[in-house]
Write a protein that holds these residues in place. Structure first.
Motif, PDB file in Angstrom:
ATOM      1  N   SER A  22       0.823  -1.208   0.000  1.00  0.00           N
ATOM      2  CA  SER A  22       0.000   0.000   0.000  1.00  0.00           C
ATOM      3  C   SER A  22       0.857   1.259   0.000  1.00  0.00           C
ATOM      4  O   SER A  22       0.483   2.277  -0.595  1.00  0.00           O
ATOM      5  N   ALA A  23       2.041   1.203   0.636  1.00  0.00           N
ATOM      6  CA  ALA A  23       2.932   2.365   0.613  1.00  0.00           C
ATOM      7  C   ALA A  23       3.400   2.651  -0.812  1.00  0.00           C
ATOM      8  O   ALA A  23       3.470   3.810  -1.240  1.00  0.00           O
ATOM      9  N   ALA A  24       3.715   1.597  -1.570  1.00  0.00           N
ATOM     10  CA  ALA A  24       4.155   1.783  -2.951  1.00  0.00           C
ATOM     11  C   ALA A  24       3.037   2.340  -3.819  1.00  0.00           C
ATOM     12  O   ALA A  24       3.274   3.214  -4.672  1.00  0.00           O
ATOM     13  N   ILE A  25       1.820   1.858  -3.630  1.00  0.00           N
ATOM     14  CA  ILE A  25       0.672   2.409  -4.354  1.00  0.00           C
ATOM     15  C   ILE A  25       0.541   3.898  -4.082  1.00  0.00           C
ATOM     16  O   ILE A  25       0.343   4.704  -5.004  1.00  0.00           O
ATOM     17  N   CYS A  26       0.661   4.273  -2.826  1.00  0.00           N
ATOM     18  CA  CYS A  26       0.516   5.675  -2.437  1.00  0.00           C
ATOM     19  C   CYS A  26       1.572   6.543  -3.107  1.00  0.00           C
ATOM     20  O   CYS A  26       1.255   7.600  -3.672  1.00  0.00           O
ATOM     21  N   VAL A  27       2.828   6.113  -3.077  1.00  0.00           N
ATOM     22  CA  VAL A  27       3.904   6.902  -3.672  1.00  0.00           C
ATOM     23  C   VAL A  27       3.728   6.990  -5.184  1.00  0.00           C
ATOM     24  O   VAL A  27       3.900   8.071  -5.783  1.00  0.00           O
ATOM     25  N   GLU A  28       3.390   5.882  -5.833  1.00  0.00           N
ATOM     26  CA  GLU A  28       3.173   5.891  -7.285  1.00  0.00           C
ATOM     27  C   GLU A  28       2.101   6.919  -7.657  1.00  0.00           C
ATOM     28  O   GLU A  28       2.290   7.741  -8.576  1.00  0.00           O
ATOM     29  N   GLU A  29       0.970   6.882  -6.965  1.00  0.00           N
ATOM     30  CA  GLU A  29      -0.141   7.752  -7.344  1.00  0.00           C
ATOM     31  C   GLU A  29       0.113   9.206  -6.957  1.00  0.00           C
ATOM     32  O   GLU A  29      -0.291  10.125  -7.692  1.00  0.00           O
ATOM     33  N   LEU A  30       0.803   9.433  -5.850  1.00  0.00           N
ATOM     34  CA  LEU A  30       1.178  10.808  -5.513  1.00  0.00           C
ATOM     35  C   LEU A  30       2.158  11.371  -6.548  1.00  0.00           C
ATOM     36  O   LEU A  30       2.075  12.545  -6.915  1.00  0.00           O
ATOM     37  N   ALA A  31       3.069  10.539  -7.018  1.00  0.00           N
ATOM     38  CA  ALA A  31       3.991  10.994  -8.066  1.00  0.00           C
ATOM     39  C   ALA A  31       3.225  11.358  -9.332  1.00  0.00           C
ATOM     40  O   ALA A  31       3.594  12.312 -10.038  1.00  0.00           O
ATOM     41  N   HIS A  32       2.147  10.629  -9.637  1.00  0.00           N
ATOM     42  CA  HIS A  32       1.336  10.943 -10.814  1.00  0.00           C
ATOM     43  C   HIS A  32       0.765  12.359 -10.756  1.00  0.00           C
ATOM     44  O   HIS A  32       0.582  13.001 -11.802  1.00  0.00           O
ATOM     45  N   ILE A  33       0.469  12.847  -9.535  1.00  0.00           N
ATOM     46  CA  ILE A  33      -0.140  14.180  -9.424  1.00  0.00           C
ATOM     47  C   ILE A  33       0.888  15.264  -9.108  1.00  0.00           C
ATOM     48  O   ILE A  33       0.527  16.409  -8.865  1.00  0.00           O
ATOM     49  N   GLY A  34       2.190  14.900  -9.095  1.00  0.00           N
ATOM     50  CA  GLY A  34       3.213  15.932  -8.992  1.00  0.00           C
ATOM     51  C   GLY A  34       4.063  15.947  -7.744  1.00  0.00           C
ATOM     52  O   GLY A  34       4.970  16.774  -7.624  1.00  0.00           O
ATOM     53  N   VAL A  35       3.820  15.048  -6.793  1.00  0.00           N
ATOM     54  CA  VAL A  35       4.669  15.003  -5.595  1.00  0.00           C
ATOM     55  C   VAL A  35       6.011  14.376  -5.959  1.00  0.00           C
ATOM     56  O   VAL A  35       6.056  13.353  -6.637  1.00  0.00           O
ATOM     57  N   ASP A  36       7.102  14.992  -5.500  1.00  0.00           N
ATOM     58  CA  ASP A  36       8.412  14.398  -5.785  1.00  0.00           C
ATOM     59  C   ASP A  36       9.312  14.274  -4.564  1.00  0.00           C
ATOM     60  O   ASP A  36      10.433  13.774  -4.653  1.00  0.00           O
ATOM     61  N   THR A  37       8.817  14.689  -3.393  1.00  0.00           N
ATOM     62  CA  THR A  37       9.606  14.615  -2.173  1.00  0.00           C
ATOM     63  C   THR A  37       8.745  14.007  -1.075  1.00  0.00           C
ATOM     64  O   THR A  37       7.666  14.513  -0.768  1.00  0.00           O
ATOM     65  N   PHE A  38       9.235  12.910  -0.479  1.00  0.00           N
ATOM     66  CA  PHE A  38       8.456  12.141   0.484  1.00  0.00           C
ATOM     67  C   PHE A  38       9.246  11.943   1.775  1.00  0.00           C
ATOM     68  O   PHE A  38      10.427  11.594   1.733  1.00  0.00           O
ATOM     69  N   ILE A  39       8.572  12.150   2.902  1.00  0.00           N
ATOM     70  CA  ILE A  39       9.142  11.785   4.193  1.00  0.00           C
ATOM     71  C   ILE A  39       8.213  10.762   4.840  1.00  0.00           C
ATOM     72  O   ILE A  39       7.045  11.046   5.117  1.00  0.00           O
ATOM     73  N   ARG A  40       8.736   9.577   5.034  1.00  0.00           N
ATOM     74  CA  ARG A  40       7.994   8.542   5.737  1.00  0.00           C
ATOM     75  C   ARG A  40       8.199   8.739   7.235  1.00  0.00           C
ATOM     76  O   ARG A  40       9.332   8.850   7.722  1.00  0.00           O
ATOM     77  N   VAL A  41       7.106   8.840   7.996  1.00  0.00           N
ATOM     78  CA  VAL A  41       7.183   8.934   9.450  1.00  0.00           C
ATOM     79  C   VAL A  41       6.364   7.787  10.028  1.00  0.00           C
ATOM     80  O   VAL A  41       5.197   7.620   9.677  1.00  0.00           O
ATOM     81  N   GLY A  42       7.001   6.967  10.841  1.00  0.00           N
ATOM     82  CA  GLY A  42       6.312   5.794  11.351  1.00  0.00           C
ATOM     83  C   GLY A  42       6.876   5.336  12.676  1.00  0.00           C
ATOM     84  O   GLY A  42       7.584   6.077  13.365  1.00  0.00           O
ATOM     85  N   THR A  43       6.564   4.090  13.021  1.00  0.00           N
ATOM     86  CA  THR A  43       7.047   3.508  14.264  1.00  0.00           C
ATOM     87  C   THR A  43       7.945   2.318  13.931  1.00  0.00           C
ATOM     88  O   THR A  43       7.920   1.772  12.833  1.00  0.00           O
ATOM     89  N   CYS A  44       8.738   1.924  14.916  1.00  0.00           N
ATOM     90  CA  CYS A  44       9.652   0.809  14.717  1.00  0.00           C
ATOM     91  C   CYS A  44       9.909   0.132  16.054  1.00  0.00           C
ATOM     92  O   CYS A  44       9.570   0.648  17.117  1.00  0.00           O
ATOM     93  N   GLY A  45      10.532  -1.027  15.975  1.00  0.00           N
ATOM     94  CA  GLY A  45      11.022  -1.707  17.166  1.00  0.00           C
ATOM     95  C   GLY A  45      12.536  -1.696  17.163  1.00  0.00           C
ATOM     96  O   GLY A  45      13.171  -2.016  16.150  1.00  0.00           O
ATOM     97  N   GLY A  46      13.127  -1.302  18.280  1.00  0.00           N
ATOM     98  CA  GLY A  46      14.582  -1.231  18.364  1.00  0.00           C
ATOM     99  C   GLY A  46      15.228  -2.609  18.336  1.00  0.00           C
ATOM    100  O   GLY A  46      14.677  -3.579  18.866  1.00  0.00           O
ATOM    101  N   MET A  47      16.408  -2.691  17.723  1.00  0.00           N
ATOM    102  CA  MET A  47      17.145  -3.950  17.630  1.00  0.00           C
ATOM    103  C   MET A  47      18.527  -3.880  18.269  1.00  0.00           C
ATOM    104  O   MET A  47      19.122  -4.921  18.544  1.00  0.00           O
ATOM    105  N   GLN A  48      19.064  -2.689  18.459  1.00  0.00           N
ATOM    106  CA  GLN A  48      20.351  -2.513  19.127  1.00  0.00           C
ATOM    107  C   GLN A  48      20.122  -1.957  20.529  1.00  0.00           C
ATOM    108  O   GLN A  48      19.140  -1.233  20.761  1.00  0.00           O
ATOM    109  N   PRO A  49      21.005  -2.254  21.482  1.00  0.00           N
ATOM    110  CA  PRO A  49      20.756  -1.852  22.874  1.00  0.00           C
ATOM    111  C   PRO A  49      20.668  -0.348  23.089  1.00  0.00           C
ATOM    112  O   PRO A  49      20.032   0.104  24.041  1.00  0.00           O
TER     113      PRO A  49
END
Length: 251
Positions: free
Chosen positions: A69-96
């Motif tokens: 779904s993220a790829a669909i979103c970027v593809e379609e936003l690019a179709h309407i002229g967006v060219d700069t994307f910042i992904r903001v999300g959550t993660c789980g830490g793996m290093q101490p």
């Protein structure tokens, strides 16, 4: 003018810049930092607010969970002229050193997912744009937020990470998880690889910042810790990074 099939936006909604959370509710949280923001579309998992930062039109668009779904979103936003994307999300830490509440800025992503394999061969690296990455790091420093820069793991199966022993390929999941840790991978999430590879393929700019909710490696050692679900620091960092990019682009 026919709207894009999934995001339900047209070129009349165009902006050069977009912040991409996963959660539709987080678009409203992001838009609170925009000028004159309003909701302009909500179709499936794709909820969109449009506003302005420093006089420049900007979008906040949710992608849902995972690479497809993220790829669909970027593809379609690019179709309407967006060219700069910042992904903001959550993660789980793996290093101490990656603690709940810390921010992780991706400098590359492990392509342990399927979407990017339908875009480019597996040998092609999943790396963000340097200007976007530097803007995110500078934003975190300016705002005083603890941050880490490095490689993240992008996966498809949430429970493959959190309950690998229940999976038929548990041997592979656990061996690779340990390999990623030995290689210094900072955190695990689900969208960055697809976004980075697609952005490279389409000539777009993309970067990503993640809020660490929990560190299962530390939890596995018995170290007391609590989950941190307050994503406001990551949101503020993404907005400030966008301001820095807008200012640089205007020059």
């Amino acid at each position: 003018m026919q709207p894009e099939y999934h995001i339900a936006l047209t070129k009349e909604n165009a902006a050069k810049y977009a912040i991409l959370p996963g959660d539709p509710a987080r678009t409203e949280q992001i838009a609170a930092y925009f000028d004159s923001a309003s909701e302009i579309a909500f179709n499936r998992e794709f909820r969109t607010f449009r506003g302005a930062l420093d006089g420049e039109p900007v979008l906040a668009v949710s992608t849902g969970i995972g690479g497809p779904s993220a790829a669909i979103c970027v593809e379609e936003l690019a179709h309407i002229g967006v060219d700069t994307f910042i992904r903001v999300g959550t993660c789980g830490g793996m290093q101490p050193e990656v603690l709940p509440g810390d921010l992780v800025i991706a400098t590359g992503a492990i392509r342990m997912e399927g979407t990017s394999r339908e875009l480019m061969p597996i040998e092609f690296p999943a790396v963000p744009d340097l200007d976007v990455t530097n803007a995110l790091k500078n934003a975190c420093d300016e705002l005083g937020y603890p941050s880490h820069t490095g490689i993240v793991q992008a996966k498809d199966s949430f429970y493959g990470q959190h309950d690998p022993d229940s999976m038929g390929v548990s041997y592979e999941l656990k061996d690779k998880w340990n390999a990623w840790i030995r290689g210094g991978c900072l955190a695990s999430e689900m969208e960055s690889a697809a976004i980075f590879v697609l952005a490279s393929l389409r000539g777009l700019r993309a970067g990503a910042v993640f809020h660490c909710v929990w560190n299962q490696e530390l939890a596995g050692t018995g170290m007391p810790q609590s989950r941190n679900t307050d994503t406001d620091a990551a949101v503020k960092a993404s907005v400030q990074a966008l301001r820095l990019l807008i200012a640089k682009d205007k020059k």
